[in-house]
Design an enzyme around this catalytic site. Structure first.
Site, PDB file in Angstrom:
ATOM      1  N   TYR A  17       0.837  -1.094   0.158  1.00 22.40           N
ATOM      2  CA  TYR A  17      -0.032   0.112   0.067  1.00 22.40           C
ATOM      3  C   TYR A  17       0.827   1.175  -0.214  1.00 22.40           C
ATOM      4  O   TYR A  17       0.623   2.163  -0.736  1.00 22.40           O
ATOM      5  CB  TYR A  17      -0.837   0.010   1.185  1.00 22.40           C
ATOM      6  CG  TYR A  17      -1.731   1.307   1.393  1.00 22.40           C
ATOM      7  CD1 TYR A  17      -2.499   1.715   0.440  1.00 22.40           C
ATOM      8  CD2 TYR A  17      -1.502   2.160   2.545  1.00 22.40           C
ATOM      9  CE1 TYR A  17      -3.576   2.974   0.748  1.00 22.40           C
ATOM     10  CE2 TYR A  17      -1.988   3.420   2.645  1.00 22.40           C
ATOM     11  CZ  TYR A  17      -3.016   3.710   1.644  1.00 22.40           C
ATOM     12  OH  TYR A  17      -3.591   5.007   1.870  1.00 22.40           O
ATOM     13  N   GLU A  39     -11.375   4.794   4.027  1.00 23.11           N
ATOM     14  CA  GLU A  39     -10.884   5.529   5.332  1.00 23.11           C
ATOM     15  C   GLU A  39     -12.110   5.699   6.377  1.00 23.11           C
ATOM     16  O   GLU A  39     -11.516   5.790   7.572  1.00 23.11           O
ATOM     17  CB  GLU A  39     -10.691   6.991   4.815  1.00 23.11           C
ATOM     18  CG  GLU A  39      -9.294   7.066   3.851  1.00 23.11           C
ATOM     19  CD  GLU A  39      -7.920   6.743   4.715  1.00 23.11           C
ATOM     20  OE1 GLU A  39      -8.101   6.640   6.100  1.00 23.11           O
ATOM     21  OE2 GLU A  39      -7.076   6.480   3.968  1.00 23.11           O
ATOM     22  N   TRP A  47      -4.875   0.705  10.257  1.00 21.69           N
ATOM     23  CA  TRP A  47      -4.929   0.861   9.000  1.00 21.69           C
ATOM     24  C   TRP A  47      -4.641  -0.570   8.193  1.00 21.69           C
ATOM     25  O   TRP A  47      -5.126  -1.142   7.422  1.00 21.69           O
ATOM     26  CB  TRP A  47      -4.261   1.958   8.221  1.00 21.69           C
ATOM     27  CG  TRP A  47      -4.141   1.857   6.702  1.00 21.69           C
ATOM     28  CD1 TRP A  47      -3.156   1.753   5.867  1.00 21.69           C
ATOM     29  CD2 TRP A  47      -5.409   2.049   6.091  1.00 21.69           C
ATOM     30  NE1 TRP A  47      -3.621   1.756   4.657  1.00 21.69           N
ATOM     31  CE2 TRP A  47      -4.955   2.129   4.642  1.00 21.69           C
ATOM     32  CE3 TRP A  47      -6.649   2.728   6.328  1.00 21.69           C
ATOM     33  CZ2 TRP A  47      -5.925   2.120   3.673  1.00 21.69           C
ATOM     34  CZ3 TRP A  47      -7.566   2.984   5.306  1.00 21.69           C
ATOM     35  CH2 TRP A  47      -7.152   2.768   4.117  1.00 21.69           C
TER      36      TRP A  47
END
Length: 183
Positions: A17, A39, A47
């Protein structure tokens, strides 16, 4: 050894990512919607958790197709709440449906969500120059301004911290550290 931003750990999904997606400008409306939803799903979680559930959410949420999600009803939300592979937060799921509807309205009004979003920054990436991760703010005047505008449009779950992370995810803000090979 490749030098990355200090927040990146040994997790391969997190590294991928960071290396290939984070802070890279995105202009495809489908991608812009997907990152907004991810998000929002991340709020209160790590995350890396989102990255590990992303594929399951992609399947459960019809490939993040906002045109389909805009028509999810209470039965679909109830079905999603039974799916242990995704983030099962009713408020986030109902916000996703609402946000898909708002997303469609923004597209109608501005021609595309991309045109709207990037127009807020005159189509310019905000290049920050941090030497350490601790310098990166959780929010900024830009994310505060955009969060207010998003809320005025009707988006939900879009406070300035979520929007700051979103702006990083879609490349409006480049927060790669000065010593990062991917800056």
């Amino acid at each position: 050894m490749v030098q990355r931003c200090a927040w990146v750990h040994d997790d391969s999904l997190e590294q991928q990512y960071h290396d290939t997606k984070w802070c890279r400008p995105k202009h495809d409306d489908q991608q812009l919607f997907m990152w907004l939803i991810l998000e929002i799903m991340q709020a209160g979680l790590s995350w890396v958790t989102i990255l590990h559930k992303q594929m399951a959410m992609q399947t459960a949420f019809d490939q993040f197709d906002y045109r389909l999600i805009a028509h999810y009803d209470e039965n679909k939300i109830a079905e999603l709440m039974q799916n242990a592979q995704i983030i099962r937060n009713r408020r986030k799921l109902t916000a996703m449906v609402n946000n898909a509807q708002v997303f469609l309205r923004v597209q109608q009004q501005f021609g595309s969500f991309d045109h709207y979003l990037w127009g807020l920054v005159d189509n310019q990436v905000q290049q920050n120059s941090w030497s350490t991760t601790t310098q990166v703010p959780a929010k900024s005047p830009l994310s505060e301004r955009i969060a207010i505008q998003f809320k005025q449009l009707g988006f939900q779950f879009v406070g300035p911290t979520i929007i700051y992370s979103y702006l990083q995810a879609v490349g409006v803000i480049n927060d790669h550290q000065q010593n990062c090979a991917f800056r």
